[in-house]
Design an enzyme around this catalytic site. Structure first.
Site, PDB file in Angstrom:
ATOM      1  N   HIS A   1       0.842  -1.203   0.000  1.00  0.00           N
ATOM      2  CA  HIS A   1       0.000   0.000   0.000  1.00  0.00           C
ATOM      3  C   HIS A   1       0.880   1.257   0.000  1.00  0.00           C
ATOM      4  O   HIS A   1       0.650   2.189  -0.772  1.00  0.00           O
ATOM      5  CB  HIS A   1      -0.919  -0.033   1.232  1.00  0.00           C
ATOM      6  CG  HIS A   1      -1.675   1.226   1.489  1.00  0.00           C
ATOM      7  ND1 HIS A   1      -3.005   1.371   1.165  1.00  0.00           N
ATOM      8  CD2 HIS A   1      -1.301   2.404   2.032  1.00  0.00           C
ATOM      9  CE1 HIS A   1      -3.401   2.585   1.509  1.00  0.00           C
ATOM     10  NE2 HIS A   1      -2.390   3.241   2.036  1.00  0.00           N
ATOM     11  N   GLU A   2       1.913   1.244   0.838  1.00  0.00           N
ATOM     12  CA  GLU A   2       2.810   2.405   0.896  1.00  0.00           C
ATOM     13  C   GLU A   2       3.582   2.568  -0.413  1.00  0.00           C
ATOM     14  O   GLU A   2       3.781   3.690  -0.890  1.00  0.00           O
ATOM     15  CB  GLU A   2       3.790   2.266   2.065  1.00  0.00           C
ATOM     16  CG  GLU A   2       3.134   2.129   3.434  1.00  0.00           C
ATOM     17  CD  GLU A   2       2.113   3.221   3.712  1.00  0.00           C
ATOM     18  OE1 GLU A   2       2.205   4.292   3.102  1.00  0.00           O
ATOM     19  OE2 GLU A   2       1.189   2.971   4.511  1.00  0.00           O
TER      20      GLU A   2
ATOM     21  N   HIS B   1       1.512   4.380  -2.846  1.00  0.00           N
ATOM     22  CA  HIS B   1       1.573   5.842  -2.688  1.00  0.00           C
ATOM     23  C   HIS B   1       2.805   6.401  -3.385  1.00  0.00           C
ATOM     24  O   HIS B   1       2.751   7.420  -4.065  1.00  0.00           O
ATOM     25  CB  HIS B   1       1.651   6.222  -1.213  1.00  0.00           C
ATOM     26  CG  HIS B   1       0.320   6.225  -0.511  1.00  0.00           C
ATOM     27  ND1 HIS B   1      -0.778   6.883  -1.011  1.00  0.00           N
ATOM     28  CD2 HIS B   1      -0.078   5.666   0.654  1.00  0.00           C
ATOM     29  CE1 HIS B   1      -1.784   6.717  -0.179  1.00  0.00           C
ATOM     30  NE2 HIS B   1      -1.399   5.980   0.836  1.00  0.00           N
TER      31      HIS B   1
ATOM     32  N   GLU C   1      -6.106   7.052  -1.071  1.00  0.00           N
ATOM     33  CA  GLU C   1      -6.078   5.852  -0.228  1.00  0.00           C
ATOM     34  C   GLU C   1      -6.666   4.658  -0.981  1.00  0.00           C
ATOM     35  O   GLU C   1      -6.103   3.568  -0.973  1.00  0.00           O
ATOM     36  CB  GLU C   1      -6.850   6.078   1.074  1.00  0.00           C
ATOM     37  CG  GLU C   1      -6.189   7.050   2.033  1.00  0.00           C
ATOM     38  CD  GLU C   1      -4.760   6.663   2.374  1.00  0.00           C
ATOM     39  OE1 GLU C   1      -4.476   5.470   2.549  1.00  0.00           O
ATOM     40  OE2 GLU C   1      -3.911   7.577   2.429  1.00  0.00           O
TER      41      GLU C   1
END
Lengths: 185, 318
Positions: free
Chosen positions: B153-154, B157, B235
């Site tokens: 997930h990071e 980003h 997100e």
């Protein structure tokens, strides 16, 4: 007036051709680079396997053929050339290592040894790296091949003789499920 | 809501639309303030001084944080480098390496915050200067696949330059707040009195003038709503990227459940840094709600909705 329109159209086509050609070349290089990344991880695995085998050899006297199978698969994979042979040989090696991990369950002192645990984490991570590198490579190959198939880029690809890249498949491993021995001792 | 790729496409489009809308909105606010103070809609007559000034001020402010922000954030949260005698740190580093490979990004720097609340965030202005940070609580409470999902997930980003997007958003929010502050102050203290000599100045109808003033007064609220929807959209996009990298959306769903079931907030997290984390570190109640209040304040979408979308990616029938 008509001449201007024709010139503009030709200009647009030339610009498109340049962009599309560069896109194809970029992708081809990315595919090659992704393949080298897989290679790096495969080498890492070749280096780790002897360490693991040495660490467990003493405790696993009775699993001689499991250990031998791993070492043989490693030797074969190291010798394999080209995407197709390599992916077949690597599939076998992955399976052999999976078999070794499964046998671990029978040796409680191995499972609790810090050294073995660390090696196991390293090897598990390497297995993951290989499969993620393969995933990344295959995604790029898919994009590269699709580009050569769709209109109008296909014209350009054919003109400049671009060839499709080959997928890195885990066919051996996927087509025959690993044998699981549930025999009680 | 369907598979990974169509969700990613939809999120990308939403972000582009939101950002375009945001730019138009800021320009409108700026022009309104200029129109109100000069008392004329004819903008060719003068330079829109207020707009340019406010935009410049907000840009300087935010781009300093864009370049120096990440080291400040790391220090303020007490992030420390990994200790390799710790097996959990070793595993974390391995997981990050794996995800760097899966995403095709360079290896980010890695840090751990000694806090029992499970959470994670990414920072850095581009992939080459990025960092992934997790709490010790996350490493202790999650299995390998869940840690992998959180790291993915990071990396999502980082890959989509969300830190840059959010910096631009901060510039725009800042511009609006400078503009409205400035306008309210000058109007209240009567530095410039637009209502006087209206007719001489080319004249806007008083009602329109009133509406413009009203719009400027409410503009910080609107800009906040847009900014928060961009943040929430990013997100969702990072969740979809995590699913793309790991091909295992359910691992992220279960990680999110674990994070949300942990009730105590992260000790060193502040409101200014809350939007960086994978899940709101302050554990504010409104994150689980929808509606106006959540629209204005919530940096993250409700966990339940995120899990629902992740399950859709894994083709789970609910």
């Amino acid at each position: 007036m008509a001449a201007i329109i024709v010139l503009v159209v030709i200009g647009l086509i030339v610009i498109w051709a340049i962009l599309a050609y560069n896109g194809l070349v970029t992708l081809r290089n990315q595919v090659e680079n992704a393949w080298r990344q897989i290679d790096v991880q495969l080498k890492r695995r070749y280096d780790l396997i002897p360490n693991l085998v040495n660490a467990v050899k003493g405790a696993m006297e009775f699993e001689r053929d499991t250990l031998e199978r791993v070492m043989n698969a490693r030797a074969k994979a190291m010798g394999a050339q080209g995407v197709h042979d390599k992916s077949a040989a690597e599939g076998l090696l992955t399976r052999a290592i999976g078999g070794l991990f499964a046998v671990f369950e029978n040796y409680p002192d191995l499972k609790s040894s810090k050294n073995v645990l660390e090696l196991q984490e390293e090897l598990a991570s390497t297995e993951n790296r290989i499969s993620f590198a393969r995933q990344f490579y295959n995604d790029l190959v898919a994009r590269f091949n699709i580009k050569q198939d769709v209109f109008p880029t296909m014209l350009l690809a054919a003109l400049f003789g671009f060839k499709k890249a080959e997928y890195f498949q885990a066919e051996e491993a996927a087509s025959t499920p690993p044998k699981v021995d549930l025999g009680m001792k | 809501m369907t598979d990974i790729y169509s969700q990613q496409k939809k999120n990308r489009r939403t972000t582009v639309l939101l950002m375009l809308g945001f730019f138009v909105f800021v320009i409108l606010v700026g022009l309104s303030v200029d129109a109100y103070t000069y008392g004329t809609i004819d903008l060719t007559a003068r330079l829109p001084v207020a707009t340019i000034f406010a935009f410049g001020l907000a840009s300087i402010n935010s781009f300093t944080s864009y370049f120096y922000g990440s080291s400040i954030v790391l220090r303020s949260l007490g992030a420390s480098p990994l200790k390799f005698e710790d097996q959990s740190h070793k595993r974390f580093r391995n997981v990050v390496t794996e995800m760097a490979i899966a995403s095709g990004l360079p290896m980010p720097k890695v840090y751990v915050v000694a806090d029992p609340a499970p959470n994670a965030f990414a920072t850095g202005r581009n992939p080459a200067n990025s960092a992934v940070v997790v709490t010790q609580g996350l490493l202790d409470s999650m299995n390998r696949e869940e840690i992998q999902a959180v790291v993915a997930h990071e990396m999502g980003h980082i890959k989509s330059f969300d830190i840059l997007t959010m910096t631009v958003v901060t510039v725009l929010v800042g511009t609006v707040s400078v503009l409205s502050d400035w306008a309210i102050r000058t109007w209240r203290y009567g530095g410039i009195r637009p209502r006087r000599n209206l007719k001489d100045r080319g004249g806007i109808h008083p009602l329109i003038l009133f509406l413009i003033g009203f719009f400027v007064l409410l503009s910080p609220l609107f800009s906040r709503i847009i900014a928060m929807s961009v943040s929430r959209n990013r997100e969702y996009q990072a969740d979809a990227s995590a699913a793309e990298f790991t091909r295992n959306p359910l691992a992220l769903a279960s990680a999110l459940r674990k994070i949300s079931s942990h009730t105590s907030p992260l000790i060193k997290a502040r409101r200014a840094t809350a939007h960086l984390f994978i899940s709101d570190p302050l554990k504010r109640k409104l994150d689980d709600k929808e509606g106006l209040v959540a629209d204005v304040f919530s940096t993250h979408p409700p966990i339940e909705e995120r899990i629902k979308r992740l399950e859709a990616m894994a083709y789970v029938r609910t």
